[in-house]
Design a protein around this motif. Structure first.
Motif, PDB file in Angstrom:
ATOM      1  N   ALA A  91       0.826  -1.211   0.000  1.00 34.31           N
ATOM      2  CA  ALA A  91       0.000   0.000   0.000  1.00 34.31           C
ATOM      3  C   ALA A  91       0.855   1.253   0.000  1.00 34.31           C
ATOM      4  CB  ALA A  91      -0.927   0.002   1.207  1.00 34.31           C
ATOM      5  N   ILE A 108       6.974   2.033  -4.414  1.00 34.57           N
ATOM      6  CA  ILE A 108       5.653   1.470  -4.699  1.00 34.57           C
ATOM      7  C   ILE A 108       5.513   1.103  -6.168  1.00 34.57           C
ATOM      8  CG2 ILE A 108       3.181   1.961  -4.723  1.00 34.57           C
ATOM      9  CD1 ILE A 108       3.679   3.698  -2.227  1.00 34.57           C
ATOM     10  N   ASN A 112       4.779  -2.691  -7.189  1.00 36.66           N
ATOM     11  CA  ASN A 112       3.409  -2.932  -7.648  1.00 36.66           C
ATOM     12  C   ASN A 112       3.240  -2.984  -9.163  1.00 36.66           C
ATOM     13  OD1 ASN A 112       2.843  -2.773  -4.936  1.00 36.66           O
ATOM     14  ND2 ASN A 112       1.396  -1.088  -5.095  1.00 36.66           N
ATOM     15  N   SER A 140      -6.577  -3.023  -8.354  1.00 30.68           N
ATOM     16  CA  SER A 140      -7.331  -2.473  -7.225  1.00 30.68           C
ATOM     17  C   SER A 140      -8.379  -1.515  -7.758  1.00 30.68           C
ATOM     18  CB  SER A 140      -6.403  -1.727  -6.261  1.00 30.68           C
ATOM     19  OG  SER A 140      -7.144  -0.991  -5.299  1.00 30.68           O
ATOM     20  N   ALA A 150      -3.255   8.588  -1.747  1.00 32.68           N
ATOM     21  CA  ALA A 150      -2.675   7.297  -2.135  1.00 32.68           C
ATOM     22  C   ALA A 150      -2.384   7.309  -3.632  1.00 32.68           C
ATOM     23  CB  ALA A 150      -3.620   6.161  -1.775  1.00 32.68           C
ATOM     24  N   TYR A 153       0.024   4.377  -4.966  1.00 35.72           N
ATOM     25  CA  TYR A 153      -0.680   3.089  -5.026  1.00 35.72           C
ATOM     26  C   TYR A 153      -1.693   3.099  -6.161  1.00 35.72           C
ATOM     27  CZ  TYR A 153      -3.529  -0.896  -3.549  1.00 35.72           C
ATOM     28  OH  TYR A 153      -4.210  -2.087  -3.515  1.00 35.72           O
ATOM     29  N   SER A 156       0.044   2.972  -9.552  1.00 39.65           N
ATOM     30  CA  SER A 156       0.640   1.662  -9.824  1.00 39.65           C
ATOM     31  C   SER A 156      -0.427   0.660 -10.253  1.00 39.65           C
ATOM     32  CB  SER A 156       1.398   1.149  -8.597  1.00 39.65           C
ATOM     33  OG  SER A 156       0.525   0.781  -7.540  1.00 39.65           O
ATOM     34  N   LYS A 157      -1.580   0.710  -9.609  1.00 43.43           N
ATOM     35  CA  LYS A 157      -2.641  -0.248  -9.935  1.00 43.43           C
ATOM     36  C   LYS A 157      -3.328   0.104 -11.263  1.00 43.43           C
ATOM     37  CE  LYS A 157      -2.135  -2.963  -6.406  1.00 43.43           C
ATOM     38  NZ  LYS A 157      -1.690  -4.361  -6.570  1.00 43.43           N
TER      39      LYS A 157
END
Length: 246
Positions: A91, A108, A112, A140, A150, A153, A156-157
């Protein structure tokens, strides 16, 4: 539990020592697959593999050479890799974009996104050679919508979603399916990396009013990696409890 037939298949689950990865691995083993857990936590992955009846490799997915070595070791032990579930991720810190530490952003993205790329890049050639493969990348809901505080994160997702779509198109003329899932939050150790205010925010966004159960995610993944999934590729499967609108 519906029985998914994975007899004779060899599967790799990254981040398989705990949480969602472990739940997926347990479901694949129950469906008859030979499973290798890949994880950076040597002690925990050894313990989990012993408990569920799987093999394991200690691997840092940010290191492509290490991923290649894990592929070779897995194929020597279990046979050619038919199924790849790339689940490992973190995360990271919660902070605004303006205040986000540069080193944390890079860390991250490296784990990720680059890590998912490394795993896919190392495993896909064997799938192409055998004209069979099923890949599920764990993204995600944050990759669809972007969560405040965030950004690393979320970015990256979002990258994992785009990578999945690209690879799905590249392998669409083979008996290979490449899809991803976009879970809402589930109660795993990843919560330990988050501020309580961020956890509360995520729960408030889920229309079902609860967090994802790990078994629910494992059930969807088990079908996606089965031979029954013969047509769908490059797709995103929602596990957000009604949060996603597309």
């Amino acid at each position: 539990m519906n029985q998914i037939d994975l007899q004779g298949r060899t599967a790799v689950v990254t981040g398989g020592a705990q949480g969602l990865g472990r739940a997926v691995a347990e479901r694949l083993v129950a469906s008859g697959a030979k499973v290798s857990l890949w994880d950076v936590d040597a002690d925990l992955v050894k313990q989990t593999a012993s408990h569920i009846g799987g093999a394991f490799e200690v691997v840092d997915q940010t290191d492509f050479a290490a991923v290649q070595q894990a592929v070779s070791a897995t194929e020597q032990r279990l046979g050619g890799i038919d199924i790849l579930v790339v689940n490992a991720g973190i995360a990271g810190a919660n902070a605004t974009v303006a205040d986000y530490p540069l080193d944390e952003w890079k860390r991250i993205i490296d784990i990720n996104l680059n890590g998912v790329f490394h795993c896919c890049k190392a495993v896909v050639p064997g799938m192409i050679a055998r004209d069979y493969g099923r890949i599920v990348n764990v993204a995600s809901i944050a990759g669809k919508e972007g969560n405040p505080n965030a950004a690393a994160y979320s970015a990256s997702k979002a990258g994992v979603i785009a990578l999945t779509k690209s690879l799905g198109k590249e392998t669409a003329n083979k008996n290979i399916a490449v899809n991803c899932v976009t879970p809402a939050a589930a109660r795993t150790r990843i919560f330990e990396q988050m501020q309580q205010s961020h956890i509360d925010y995520m729960l408030s966004r889920i229309p079902r009013g609860r967090f994802l159960e790990l078994g629910e995610a494992a059930a969807m993944v088990a079908w996606l990696v089965s031979a029954e999934n013969t047509f769908t590729t490059g797709a995103v499967f929602d596990l957000s409890g009604g949060r996603a609108t597309y």
